[in-house]
Scaffold this active site. Structure first.
Site, short mmCIF file in Angstrom:
data_model
loop_
_atom_site.label_atom_id
_atom_site.label_comp_id
_atom_site.label_asym_id
_atom_site.label_seq_id
_atom_site.Cartn_x
_atom_site.Cartn_y
_atom_site.Cartn_z
N LYS A 1 -29.27 16.11 -37.14
CA LYS A 1 -28.27 16.78 -36.46
C LYS A 1 -28.82 16.76 -34.90
O LYS A 1 -28.14 16.46 -34.09
CB LYS A 1 -27.96 18.31 -36.81
CG LYS A 1 -27.18 19.03 -35.93
CD LYS A 1 -25.84 18.64 -35.65
CE LYS A 1 -25.02 19.55 -34.42
NZ LYS A 1 -23.71 19.01 -34.38
N CYS B 1 -24.18 22.14 -27.06
CA CYS B 1 -24.75 21.34 -28.17
C CYS B 1 -25.84 20.32 -27.32
O CYS B 1 -26.99 20.18 -27.86
CB CYS B 1 -23.63 20.50 -28.83
SG CYS B 1 -22.42 21.54 -29.31
N1 SAJ Z 1 -20.76 13.59 -20.64
C1 SAJ Z 1 -21.23 12.76 -19.60
N2 SAJ Z 1 -21.10 11.43 -19.65
C2 SAJ Z 1 -20.56 10.75 -20.80
C3 SAJ Z 1 -20.33 11.60 -21.84
C4 SAJ Z 1 -20.41 13.03 -21.92
O1 SAJ Z 1 -21.55 13.31 -18.29
O2 SAJ Z 1 -20.64 9.53 -20.88
C5 SAJ Z 1 -20.96 15.09 -20.60
C6 SAJ Z 1 -19.66 15.84 -20.63
O3 SAJ Z 1 -18.96 15.69 -19.48
C7 SAJ Z 1 -20.19 17.03 -21.05
C8 SAJ Z 1 -21.52 16.83 -21.99
O4 SAJ Z 1 -21.93 15.55 -21.53
O5 SAJ Z 1 -20.75 17.88 -20.15
C9 SAJ Z 1 -21.14 16.61 -23.45
O6 SAJ Z 1 -19.87 16.32 -23.71
P1 SAJ Z 1 -19.64 15.49 -25.01
O7 SAJ Z 1 -18.01 14.97 -25.30
O8 SAJ Z 1 -20.48 14.23 -25.12
O9 SAJ Z 1 -19.97 16.28 -26.30
P2 SAJ Z 1 -19.77 18.05 -26.85
O10 SAJ Z 1 -20.69 18.78 -26.36
O11 SAJ Z 1 -18.36 18.35 -26.49
O12 SAJ Z 1 -20.10 17.50 -28.33
C10 SAJ Z 1 -21.12 17.20 -29.06
C11 SAJ Z 1 -20.61 16.03 -29.89
N3 SAJ Z 1 -22.09 15.28 -29.98
C12 SAJ Z 1 -22.09 13.80 -29.99
O13 SAJ Z 1 -21.07 13.26 -29.39
C13 SAJ Z 1 -23.17 13.36 -30.19
C14 SAJ Z 1 -20.20 16.45 -31.06
O14 SAJ Z 1 -19.87 15.35 -32.12
C15 SAJ Z 1 -20.94 17.58 -31.72
O15 SAJ Z 1 -20.56 17.74 -33.12
C16 SAJ Z 1 -21.11 18.54 -30.91
O16 SAJ Z 1 -21.94 18.18 -29.58
C17 SAJ Z 1 -22.02 19.80 -31.39
O17 SAJ Z 1 -21.27 20.65 -32.14
O18 SAJ Z 1 -23.35 19.53 -31.91
#
Ligand code: SAJ
Length: 421
Positions: A217, A271
């Site tokens: 995880k 996360c």
């Molecule tokens: N972000 C960027 N650039 C990107 C992708 C994301 O700057 O290319 C930023 C987003 O704007 C945001 C942050 O990263 O601020 C996180 O966004 P996210 O959509 O990547 O993830 P979360 O936090 O919404 O959800 C994550 C997910 N983990 C992964 O993709 C590895 C989800 O699958 C997990 O279940 C969740 O964390 C969790 O509960 O751990």
């Protein structure tokens, strides 16, 4: 828990993961007793309503509460399966130390009502070794029960770590369809947990040991954090060298084995910006890239703020529109959001000159109080502001055509407008 008899389930922690999980288990026909420390949360759920925003969750909770399959209270009740989904925040020591006290408290409460044959599952994101620590705490509470890994004979209860991996905004869909890691303290524990998840998970459930599942995880979210840090680092290099980072990434991603993620104002949410620290805390000497990625993503937020300030200072007297407060696109979650931090910092410094557009907010968060900044709709901002700072890639911002942005100074931190460099 035998044959077609539906197990009674107790879900502890009714937040962003616990409530949807409880609802999905109830939808599968198992009677669920949900537990939360907050009376208001319990009352809301018992009315068939919800206290969090998540696509389609309201209808599902209403349906399972009406059918009598989901009931909530503040006390843990006897059940056949216990699912623990409580928060694992940082301790208040400022060192990103994981605080597992809520998990341990839940384990002790479960232990009090535990009986032979029960299955206890931890879902909360946790440092490696937490499930074993939970087992030890439960063993201390209930010396009458043989615990897995502590007995030569058959243990009386099963204990497993089964993290979720759902994306906020798609939780119900992903809870059902994503594959899951099922980590048992022993292989037998894993098999018991597997049989339970098979009732409501359509994705593949892969069994392993508890420590590997805990690490998996953390690794998933660290992988993403490291990759976002690479994109954010590139964007800061590009700023220094006068390059258009979006153009560079677009071109590089044409390579068949390159897939650079998207730079932004930093990493938010509960996360990805948190879990990597759990790895660093467990192996501080070894986890060098993981620590650096965290620091790079945090530094990007300050880089964005500095660049935004320079743009505002270069346009004296102009109104500034900050587009977005959410931590990512198309959701109403403003916690741990770099966009919110940048907008609030600008509001503190430039006061009434700052307008904030956030279609998912009814009012500005507290830290904007007294700054003079105002929440406006996108049309007002486009009419009145001469500086646009894009902080969130909400769909409603993406569709603003170049004509409506003409003549304005723009800092597009998300790369939503291809004509802006
Ligand atoms: N972000 C960027 N650039 C990107 C992708 C994301 O700057 O290319 C930023 C987003 O704007 C945001 C942050 O990263 O601020 C996180 O966004 P996210 O959509 O990547 O993830 P979360 O936090 O919404 O959800 C994550 C997910 N983990 C992964 O993709 C590895 C989800 O699958 C997990 O279940 C969740 O964390 C969790 O509960 O751990």
């Amino acid at each position: 828990m035998r044959g077609d008899i539906k197990p009674e389930v107790c879900v502890i922690g009714l937040g962003y993961i616990g409530l949807p999980t409880a609802a999905i288990i109830a939808r599968a026909g198992c009677p669920v007793h949900g537990v939360d420390v907050t009376q208001n949360v319990v009352d809301t759920i018992n009315r068939g309503e919800i206290h969090i925003e998540e696509v389609d969750l309201d209808g599902l909770v209403q349906a399972v509460v009406q059918r009598g399959l989901l009931k909530a209270s503040t006390e843990v009740a006897p059940a056949d399966v216990f699912v623990i989904a409580v928060p694992t925040p940082f301790a208040k020591d400022g060192n990103h130390t994981p605080d597992t006290s809520y998990v341990m408290a839940a384990a002790k409460n479960v232990a009090k009502v535990l009986k032979k044959g029960d299955v206890v599952i931890l879902e909360s994101t946790s440092p490696v070794g937490t499930t074993e620590a939970m087992r030890d705490a439960m063993a201390a509470e209930r010396p009458d029960l043989a615990m897995p890994g502590l007995t030569d004979g058959q243990p009386d209860v099963s204990l497993a770590y089964c993290p979720e991996r759902v994306l906020p905004g798609k939780i119900l869909e992903e809870l059902t369809h994503n594959d899951r890691s099922i980590g048992g303290i022993t292989p037998r524990c894993a098999r018991k947990a597997l049989a339970f998840y098979k009732r409501f998970v359509k994705g593949e459930c892969v069994t392993t040991d508890a420590r590997s599942a805990e690490m998996t995880k953390l690794v998933e979210n660290s992988f993403r954090d490291v990759n976002i840090a690479f994109a954010n680092e590139l964007s800061m290099i590009a700023d220094k060298q006068g390059l258009d980072v979006w153009e560079v990434i677009r071109l590089a991603n044409r390579h068949p084995r390159v897939n650079i993620l998207t730079p932004g104002p930093g990493v938010g949410g509960h996360c990805i910006a948190v879990d990597p620290w759990f790895i660093v805390h467990g192996a501080p000497e070894e986890a060098k890239i993981i620590r650096q990625a965290r620091e790079t993503n945090d530094a990007k937020m300050h880089h964005v703020l500095a660049r935004a300030k320079s743009l505002v200072e270069a346009n004296p007297g102009a109104k500034i529109a900050c587009l977005g407060l959410a931590f990512k696109a198309n959701i109403d979650d403003f916690r741990e959001s770099p966009a919110r931090y940048v907008a609030a910092s600008l509001a503190r410094e430039f006061g009434e000159r700052v307008q904030v557009v956030e279609p998912y907010a009814g009012e500005l968060p507290k830290e904007f109080d007294g700054t003079g900044a105002e929440l406006v709709d996108i049309d007002t901002a486009l009419e009145e502001s001469d500086v646009l700072i894009t902080l969130v890639d909400h769909d409603v911002f993406k569709v603003i055509p170049p004509e409506e942005r003409q003549g304005k100074a723009v800092y597009d931190t998300r790369g939503i407008w291809p004509d802006v460099t």
